[in-house]
Design a protein around this motif. Structure first.
Motif, PDB file in Angstrom:
ATOM      1  N   UNK A 220      43.806  37.617  59.298  1.00 20.58           N
ATOM      2  CA  UNK A 220      43.350  36.402  59.980  1.00 20.58           C
ATOM      3  C   UNK A 220      41.847  36.465  60.225  1.00 20.58           C
ATOM      4  N   UNK A 221      41.361  37.629  60.634  1.00 18.81           N
ATOM      5  CA  UNK A 221      39.928  37.802  60.876  1.00 18.81           C
ATOM      6  C   UNK A 221      39.121  37.549  59.613  1.00 18.81           C
ATOM      7  N   UNK A 222      39.538  38.116  58.502  1.00 18.57           N
ATOM      8  CA  UNK A 222      38.807  37.935  57.249  1.00 18.57           C
ATOM      9  C   UNK A 222      38.824  36.474  56.799  1.00 18.57           C
ATOM     10  N   UNK A 223      39.915  35.769  57.104  1.00 11.86           N
ATOM     11  CA  UNK A 223      40.019  34.369  56.696  1.00 11.86           C
ATOM     12  C   UNK A 223      39.209  33.447  57.599  1.00 11.86           C
ATOM     13  N   UNK A 224      38.895  33.915  58.812  1.00 13.63           N
ATOM     14  CA  UNK A 224      38.180  33.067  59.773  1.00 13.63           C
ATOM     15  C   UNK A 224      36.949  33.777  60.313  1.00 13.63           C
ATOM     16  N   UNK A 225      36.246  34.474  59.453  1.00  7.95           N
ATOM     17  CA  UNK A 225      35.161  35.343  59.903  1.00  7.95           C
ATOM     18  C   UNK A 225      34.020  34.555  60.547  1.00  7.95           C
ATOM     19  N   UNK A 226      33.834  33.310  60.200  1.00  5.45           N
ATOM     20  CA  UNK A 226      32.711  32.536  60.726  1.00  5.45           C
ATOM     21  C   UNK A 226      33.026  31.859  62.060  1.00  5.45           C
ATOM     22  N   UNK A 264      34.918  44.973  65.271  1.00  5.58           N
ATOM     23  CA  UNK A 264      35.103  44.752  63.831  1.00  5.58           C
ATOM     24  C   UNK A 264      34.059  43.765  63.307  1.00  5.58           C
ATOM     25  N   UNK A 265      33.815  42.698  64.050  1.00  2.54           N
ATOM     26  CA  UNK A 265      32.819  41.719  63.636  1.00  2.54           C
ATOM     27  C   UNK A 265      31.413  42.328  63.656  1.00  2.54           C
ATOM     28  N   UNK A 289      27.086  33.478  61.018  1.00  4.53           N
ATOM     29  CA  UNK A 289      28.044  33.496  59.910  1.00  4.53           C
ATOM     30  C   UNK A 289      29.239  34.396  60.205  1.00  4.53           C
ATOM     31  N   UNK A 290      29.136  35.241  61.242  1.00  9.46           N
ATOM     32  CA  UNK A 290      30.233  36.135  61.610  1.00  9.46           C
ATOM     33  C   UNK A 290      30.811  35.791  62.975  1.00  9.46           C
ATOM     34  N   UNK A 291      30.614  34.546  63.401  1.00 10.56           N
ATOM     35  CA  UNK A 291      31.298  34.065  64.592  1.00 10.56           C
ATOM     36  C   UNK A 291      30.645  34.394  65.910  1.00 10.56           C
ATOM     37  N   UNK A 292      29.397  34.905  65.904  1.00 13.46           N
ATOM     38  CA  UNK A 292      28.688  35.179  67.153  1.00 13.46           C
ATOM     39  C   UNK A 292      27.794  33.984  67.472  1.00 13.46           C
ATOM     40  N   UNK A 293      28.252  33.139  68.355  1.00 10.96           N
ATOM     41  CA  UNK A 293      27.527  31.913  68.662  1.00 10.96           C
ATOM     42  C   UNK A 293      26.623  32.052  69.882  1.00 10.96           C
ATOM     43  N   UNK A 294      26.829  33.064  70.692  1.00  8.85           N
ATOM     44  CA  UNK A 294      25.967  33.326  71.846  1.00  8.85           C
ATOM     45  C   UNK A 294      25.053  34.496  71.481  1.00  8.85           C
TER      46      UNK A 294
END
Length: 354
Positions: A220-226, A264-265, A289-294
């Motif tokens: 799931x993480x690899x599919x939604x990495x962003x 992991x991210x 691109x790896x889901x870190x928005x803050x």
């Protein structure tokens, strides 16, 4: 051919966990360190006839992947501060475990550990077992088997005899030539081990379900990495309760889902930065691109995990690229440190390299 190489093949120190994982032979694994701060590990690889030996010293970590389907392999602890858990089974200091080729590997080392492995080509192992009237490696349905105590003790002693000289040699530059007698003894002992390994009781259903659930979350993480992954959304997507998800991750990874997935991210970001050219990549774009928005929280978490800022990682990647071509890194206060870090990561003593 690999069988023609004898003696020390590789002796190297690492400051990059993913690079360390890629260097390990006989398996394809993903690797997550459990300790915050600068990462350090070491591996040595030796060849004696058709037997490949590996010896490594490493920090606390989680490993998941598969054993090479073309190799017959066994794993043994050399030094451990806390019992590692392998495929849901806590191991003892005297254990030597044999893996079925191609089997899954899920390991949790809750503290620093030194481990070793021996392997040989599966085709050769099966041929020799067949000559001795023993079942072939592929005939075993169970993914792991355990050696009887007396054979395990012989394996550990012979492994130490074969690896200690090179492991303890200063700088890894001096090591004895491959000994014919030792090579033959290793060969016979490994075949005996393969033929006499005993079946292990499988972990309970709850443990197997936990390992499977963690694997599903990784996918799931690899599919939604962003995208950021929140526990509630994850539980909803996988149809599991927060309690079950938490217990699964603590059992398999030694961490809560939130902490593990963030780590992991961060590792994914670090790998992207190390593979980037500073002029072509910005820390901000890689983080997003790896889901870190803050970004403020990201920078704090990154430094806490790796002991350096994302920009320092990016600068090191650029310095490593420049130094690998024989040039000099850009002038600046961190120039000497970048040079020494690059050489250390390549297994070269800074003092000797200059």
């Amino acid at each position: 051919m690999e069988e023609e190489k004898q003696g020390l093949i590789l002796s190297r120190h690492f400051t990059n966990a993913e690079e360390f994982a890629r260097t390990i032979r006989d398996s394809n694994v993903e690797y997550v360190p459990l300790e915050a701060g600068r990462y350090e590990s070491r591996i040595m690889i030796l060849q004696h006839g058709s037997i490949l030996l590996q010896r490594a010293a490493d920090q606390a970590h989680v490993t998941r992947g598969t054993i090479d389907r073309h190799r017959a392999a066994l794993l043994l602890p050399v030094l451990q501060r806390a019992p590692p858990v392998v495929n849901g089974r806590p191991t003892e200091p005297q254990d030597v475990i044999i893996f079925r080729p191609g089997s899954e590997l899920h390991a949790l080392a809750p503290a620093a550990v030194e481990w070793g492995s021996l392997s040989m080509p599966l085709q050769e192992a099966d041929w020799l077992l067949e000559l001795g009237g023993k079942p072939c490696m592929g005939s075993h349905a169970d993914p792991m088997r355990l050696l009887p105590p007396e054979i395990a003790a012989s394996i550990r002693q012979t492994f130490s005899t074969a690896t200690d000289p090179a492991w303890n040699a200063s700088g890894g530059s001096e090591f004895p030539a491959a000994d014919t007698g030792l090579r033959r003894g290793l060969h016979e002992l490994v075949i005996e081990a393969f033929s006499k390994a005993e079946q292990l009781s499988l972990p309970g259903r709850a443990t197997r379900d936990a390992i499977r659930l963690v694997g599903t979350v990784e996918e799931y993480l690899h599919a939604a990495v962003a995208r950021p992954i929140y526990t509630d959304a994850l539980c909803l997507a996988l149809a599991v309760s927060p309690r079950k998800l938490h217990h699964a991750f603590v059992a398999v990874c030694g961490l809560s889902p939130h902490v593990y997935l963030k780590r992991r991210r961060l590792l994914m970001v670090r790998q992207a930065l190390l593979a980037s050219c500073p002029k072509a990549s910005l820390v901000k774009s890689v983080a997003l691109a790896h889901g870190f928005w803050h970004l403020g929280n990201f920078a704090h978490d990154y430094r806490e995990q790796f002991g350096e800022s994302p920009s320092e990682t990016l600068a090191f990647a650029g310095a490593a690229t420049v130094l690998s071509t024989g040039q000099s890194p850009p002038d600046g206060p961190g120039r000497a440190a970048l040079r020494d870090r690059f050489r250390h990561s390549a297994g070269v003593s800074p003092n000797r390299a200059r």
